[in-house]
Design a protein around this motif. Structure first.
Motif, PDB file in Angstrom:
ATOM      1  N   ASP A  41       9.182   6.736 -12.140  1.00  0.00           N
ATOM      2  CA  ASP A  41       7.820   6.745 -12.667  1.00  0.00           C
ATOM      3  C   ASP A  41       7.904   6.930 -14.176  1.00  0.00           C
ATOM      4  OD1 ASP A  41       8.010   9.577 -13.283  1.00  0.00           O
ATOM      5  OD2 ASP A  41       7.546   9.979 -11.202  1.00  0.00           O
ATOM      6  N   ASP A  44       4.113   2.681 -17.862  1.00  0.00           N
ATOM      7  CA  ASP A  44       3.158   1.887 -17.090  1.00  0.00           C
ATOM      8  C   ASP A  44       3.342   2.013 -15.587  1.00  0.00           C
ATOM      9  OD1 ASP A  44       1.928   0.919 -19.368  1.00  0.00           O
ATOM     10  OD2 ASP A  44       3.157  -0.904 -19.445  1.00  0.00           O
ATOM     11  N   GLU A  46       3.295   3.994 -12.218  1.00  0.00           N
ATOM     12  CA  GLU A  46       2.808   5.202 -11.546  1.00  0.00           C
ATOM     13  C   GLU A  46       3.841   5.706 -10.544  1.00  0.00           C
ATOM     14  OE1 GLU A  46      -0.786   6.386  -8.536  1.00  0.00           O
ATOM     15  OE2 GLU A  46      -1.261   5.093 -10.249  1.00  0.00           O
ATOM     16  N   ARG A  68       0.140   1.648 -13.214  1.00  0.00           N
ATOM     17  CA  ARG A  68      -1.035   2.502 -13.427  1.00  0.00           C
ATOM     18  C   ARG A  68      -2.335   1.710 -13.363  1.00  0.00           C
ATOM     19  NH1 ARG A  68       0.899   7.332 -14.028  1.00  0.00           N
ATOM     20  NH2 ARG A  68       2.889   7.634 -15.082  1.00  0.00           N
TER      21      ARG A  68
END
Length: 115
Positions: A41, A44, A46, A68
């Motif tokens: 993670d 950009d 997530e 994200r």
């Protein structure tokens, strides 16, 4: 063969052209009996996961990630594990998207141990 990836934390050395991960992405690797996995993670991304195999210093894995912005993407990567002079590991990667057009290369290196 270079040391095990198990428990090691990696980050890209640069933002790869055509890729979605970046220098703020962190990869946490696990390895057992020739099987590898990582969660990642940052930036950009997530959440991302990769699963694959290791044969000597060659990794072969598939990855899936959630950005994200809510988009998902998948791909395939083959990496070469290189041991650096200071004992850290580097992964020299050749990847290709499966969910969209594009391919490229990237390098991720193990982050120095936090003291």
């Amino acid at each position: 063969m270079a040391a095990s990836l198990d428990g090691r934390l990696f980050a890209p050395v640069a933002d790869p052209e055509g890729g979605e991960v970046g220098t703020s992405t962190r990869f946490r690797y696990h390895e057992q009996d020739g099987r590898i996995r990582a969660d990642y993670d940052g930036g950009d991304i997530e959440r991302g996961h990769l699963l694959g195999t290791r044969d000597g210093d060659r990794l072969d894995f598939r990855y899936v990630q959630l950005r994200r912005d809510g988009r998902t993407s998948t791909g395939h990567c083959v990496s070469r594990v290189v041991e650096l002079p200071d004992g850290r590991l580097r992964l020299e990667e050749t990847w290709e998207w499966e969910s969209q057009e594009g391919r490229g290369t990237s390098v991720v290196e193990e982050l120095p141990a936090q003291r």
